[in-house]
Structure formats: C-alpha cells, structure tokens
Design a protein around this motif. Structure first.
Motif, short mmCIF file in Angstrom:
data_model
loop_
_atom_site.label_atom_id
_atom_site.label_comp_id
_atom_site.label_asym_id
_atom_site.label_seq_id
_atom_site.Cartn_x
_atom_site.Cartn_y
_atom_site.Cartn_z
N GLY A 128 63.96 68.55 53.13
CA GLY A 128 62.94 67.60 53.56
C GLY A 128 62.64 66.84 52.29
N ARG A 129 61.57 66.16 52.35
CA ARG A 129 61.23 65.13 51.55
C ARG A 129 60.72 65.82 50.10
N GLN A 130 61.27 65.27 49.09
CA GLN A 130 61.23 66.24 47.89
C GLN A 130 61.03 65.30 46.37
N TYR A 131 60.66 65.95 45.41
CA TYR A 131 60.94 65.40 44.21
C TYR A 131 62.46 65.16 43.77
N ALA A 132 62.83 64.21 42.99
CA ALA A 132 64.05 64.16 42.74
C ALA A 132 64.46 65.24 41.29
N ILE A 133 65.37 65.69 41.16
CA ILE A 133 65.74 66.96 40.36
C ILE A 133 65.54 66.22 38.77
N THR A 134 65.86 65.06 38.69
CA THR A 134 66.13 64.52 37.43
C THR A 134 64.51 64.26 36.77
N TYR A 135 63.62 64.20 37.77
CA TYR A 135 62.37 64.15 37.05
C TYR A 135 61.81 65.70 36.84
N GLU A 136 62.40 66.71 37.69
CA GLU A 136 61.65 67.95 37.33
C GLU A 136 62.45 68.71 35.95
N TYR A 137 63.56 68.22 35.69
CA TYR A 137 64.29 68.79 34.56
C TYR A 137 64.26 68.00 33.42
N VAL A 138 63.95 66.55 33.38
CA VAL A 138 63.98 65.96 32.40
C VAL A 138 62.55 64.97 32.13
N GLY A 139 62.02 64.69 33.29
CA GLY A 139 60.74 64.04 33.42
C GLY A 139 59.80 64.57 32.81
N ILE A 140 59.77 65.75 32.93
CA ILE A 140 58.53 66.70 32.03
C ILE A 140 58.42 66.58 30.63
N PHE A 141 59.50 66.06 29.93
CA PHE A 141 59.54 65.71 28.38
C PHE A 141 59.19 64.57 28.36
N THR A 142 58.62 63.45 28.91
CA THR A 142 58.14 62.46 28.87
C THR A 142 56.62 62.19 29.05
N ALA A 143 56.12 61.30 28.26
CA ALA A 143 54.69 61.20 28.39
C ALA A 143 54.39 60.79 29.96
N GLY A 144 55.02 59.74 30.15
CA GLY A 144 54.49 59.37 31.68
C GLY A 144 54.67 60.59 32.78
N GLY A 145 55.55 61.43 32.55
CA GLY A 145 55.91 62.39 33.31
C GLY A 145 55.01 63.50 33.21
N SER A 146 54.04 63.77 32.21
CA SER A 146 53.41 65.07 31.86
C SER A 146 51.93 64.71 31.59
N TRP A 147 51.65 63.77 30.86
CA TRP A 147 49.97 63.47 30.48
C TRP A 147 49.63 62.19 30.52
N ALA A 148 50.10 61.10 30.42
CA ALA A 148 49.97 59.76 30.27
C ALA A 148 49.83 58.94 31.55
N LEU A 149 48.68 58.97 32.09
CA LEU A 149 48.41 58.37 33.50
C LEU A 149 49.40 58.53 34.32
N THR A 150 49.80 59.94 34.64
CA THR A 150 51.00 60.37 35.53
C THR A 150 50.65 59.93 36.86
N GLY A 151 49.61 60.07 37.33
CA GLY A 151 49.27 59.53 38.80
C GLY A 151 49.27 58.16 38.99
N ALA A 152 48.94 57.36 38.27
CA ALA A 152 48.93 55.80 38.30
C ALA A 152 50.41 55.26 37.85
N GLY A 153 50.89 56.21 37.15
CA GLY A 153 52.43 55.74 36.62
C GLY A 153 52.23 54.65 35.51
#
Length: 406
Positions: A128-153
C-alpha cells in the motif's frame, strides 16, 4: 449500544472503550485456534505559534498545525492467525487543526494506507501507501526526522530532498522488513509506477540495513526513484501528472530529472542522558531533462545534479520529562551550467517538556544561511524546508506549541 456479528455460526462482540490512555476498539471471536484481533484508534493534535523573519520579504506570524508532530488520526489493527503469523493494517490521515482541512493533498488516508502479514520468524510484508525505507532506517538519526519540528518539516535538510524527514510517502509499494537477528535487521521496498507498457517509469525501489546493540545504533540505505517529479515528489492526491511537483528553488529546477538516487548512513550513541547522532546522505538527480515536465527546461540537459549533506546532533534529557536538542547541518550542491552550487548551513535548536506521556509543550527554532547558486541558476536564498522562501540569504523560523497524542 450493543452490536452483534455472526461469523461461522458464532457471535462476535464489538466493544468500544474510551479511557485516559485513548480509544481502542477490540474485535474478537472464539474460533478453532482462539485467534484474537484488535483495532486501535490513534492520533496526534498539535498546534503552535510560528514566526518567520523573512517569508517572501516580510515577517510572518501564524497559528500553525502539526509542527512538532503532524496532526493526524488513524486506525491500526492486527489479527492473530496462529503459529506466530498475524494480519496487520494501518490507515492514517493528516489534518490541519487550524482550519479542519485534510493534508497530503486532501487524501483521506494520505499519511499511510497498507495491509500485510507479520511473522515472528519470517518478518513483515506490507502492501500500500507507506513510508520510504530510507527514512525508517537512516532518517531516525537526523534531527528533522526525530525531534526538530518533524511534523512541519522545518528541521529537515533543504527541501527534504533526501526524504530523511519522512515527508514523502510511496504509493503502490510492497515493503519487506526482516526479523532482528543478533542486532541486525534489513528491509527492501518496491513501488510499481502504474504506467501501462512501461514497468520502470515512475517506479521506485530501495534497500536498507540496521544494527543495534546496547548504546549503539547504526543504519544504511539506498534508493532509486525513476522520474522523481512523479514517483517521489508527486504522490499526494493533488499532485500534477504533467507539471512540477518539486517546489522551492533548492530543487525546483531539477524536476525534469530522469532518476533520483539517494544513499545514506547514520548512527547514534547513548551516553547516560545524552544521545549523540550523525548522518550523511548523497543524492544525485540524474539525466536532467529526461522527464517531460511542463514549464521546466533544464539548463544542463543530460547532466547530473549532486547534493552531499552532513549532520551532527545531540539530545540531552535534563530530566526524564525535559529534552534539550541541538543540530548542525551542512548541504553542498554540485554546480551546474558553469556556476558554483549552493551551500546551506542550518542550525536546529529545541526544548521539549512532557507533562505526561501523551502531552508536551515545545519551543523550537531553525536558522539557515545560504550561498552560491541554486537549481534555478539564481543566487541562492535561504529556504527552510516547507516554508516560504526568504528574499535574502538568511532565514529564522521559531515555533512554540503544544502536542497531544491519543
């Protein structure tokens, strides 16, 4: 109110409960294997006050939704099929709490919509429609992908061109994630382009691996998107099938690229209350001009535009309820048409205080400074991801808000 369903001659009771932890609907029946199934309603409501020093040449004050965590609601469920095998599904839609409208181009379940099978021994397969694996495996180590205004981007890398913030969803996707063995886990994804007679057009594939052991976590991922203007940046319900879906001067001039390749690595190390993290991504927009996009005429037909992005960050728990965060990001774009590429220096700062496990208040700020020439061939201006571009080479966005999970 009571509801009774009949299945295989046996009754199925539908129970709805509302508690301080949230709302959960549970479905169950006494079948031959005593299988159990459940459905859970979940979501996030996030609102805040946002200030920008330069939005199109003017100061901007606004009430905004989905800043630290994008406002959303959804349903997720599972059914135990026995033998360690389960059916799973998630349908999730985003909304703007400031005006009640849907996000992700107006799609009802634009954030995620998938169903699949999960096995304790064989891993998880979802469609179906899903998150990219690149985000799930590497993005979690970035500020924008974990705590820095992640919702707004806002805390993401410029234009979130490497999708480390997870803002892009992949349509028509088949995703597999393995069980974890001795700390290792790997995953792969393939998305069908949906173009009759051309199996590669608008297609997407990626692979990733992770490792976790004690205080150490590592991840690496690679992705290839054909015709990225449509396969990655044009997956929302309102996206154009002919014009550019790549907004902002960081990448808008590259909408005609034939493909987008992204490789990334990241890791973190926890020392007591502090978590140190670092990430690096390399993205290349290949064969400029190979994809027909209305209004886009590349000045470097057939060339490749390269972006190298490095980031270091730290999160510190001053108390179990109070998090302090800081990150520095550097983006270097390769030059095109004889011009020096753009350089973007960005700093993310944040404070997040949890009143409870479900409610927190936050204050975040993102500052960016730009130099060189952007993808449109003009002098680069500061443009924090998903914001209105500045008219100068500097921009500051700050947000104060409250978030509640249910």
């Amino acid at each position: 109110m009571k509801s009774t369903l009949i299945e295989n001659g046996k009754s199925l009771a539908l129970v709805a409960s509302l508690s301080a932890v949230g709302m959960t609907m549970a479905f169950g029946y006494a079948g031959p294997a005593a299988a159990q199934s459940s459905v859970t309603l979940f979501g996030v409501a996030d609102e805040g006050l946002t200030f920008s020093t330069n939005a199109g040449g003017k100061r901007q004050y606004a009430l905004t939704s989905g800043n630290e965590g994008q406002s959303r609601w959804g349903l997720k469920g599972t059914e135990d099929l026995g033998g360690g095998l389960s059916t799973i599904f998630t349908i999730e839609g985003g909304f703007n709490g400031s005006n009640g409208t849907s996000t992700q181009g107006g799609a009802l379940f634009g954030r995620q919509a998938f169903v699949g099978l999960s096995s304790n021994n064989l891993g998880t397969l979802t469609l179906g429609r899903q998150y990219a694996i690149t985000y799930e495996y590497v993005g979690i180590f970035t500020a924008g992908g974990s705590w820095a205004l992640t919702g707004a981007g806002y805390g993401a890398h410029p234009a979130d061109l490497d999708d480390m913030d997870g803002s892009q969803r992949i349509n028509n996707a088949v995703k597999y994630k393995s069980p974890t063995f001795m700390g290792f886990n790997f995953g792969a994804m393939y998305s069908f382009g949906g173009v009759a007679g051309d199996v590669s057009r608008n297609s997407y594939y990626s692979a990733a691996v992770s490792y976790a052991n004690g205080p150490v976590s590592l991840g690496a991922a690679y992705s290839m998107a054909r015709n990225p203007n449509y396969s990655v940046f044009g997956t929302n319900a309102s996206a154009s099938t002919t014009a550019s879906n790549m907004s902002g001067p960081v990448i808008s001039g590259l909408a005609g690229a034939g493909s987008l390749e992204t490789a990334g690595v990241g890791g973190s190390y926890q020392i007591g209350p502090a978590t140190l993290a670092a990430a690096y991504t390399h993205s290349s927009f290949n064969s400029l001009g190979a994809t027909a996009v209305t209004g886009i005429n590349s000045a470097a037909l057939g060339k490749t535009a390269v972006f190298n992005i490095g980031e270091v960050s730290v999160r510190y728990l001053l108390t179990p309820a109070l998090m302090l965060g800081a990150a520095y990001e550097y983006t270097a774009a390769g030059g095109l048409a004889g011009r020096d590429g753009a350089r973007y220096n960005q700093v993310d700062l944040g404070v997040d205080y949890y009143f409870s496990k479900r409610t927190d208040v936050y204050a975040m700020a993102v500052y960016q400074m730009a130099s060189g020439y952007d993808s449109t061939g003009k002098k680069a201006v500061a443009v924090i991801a998903y914001s209105t571009p500045s008219t100068s080479n500097r921009q500051l966005i700050s947000v104060v808000g409250v978030r509640h999970r249910f």
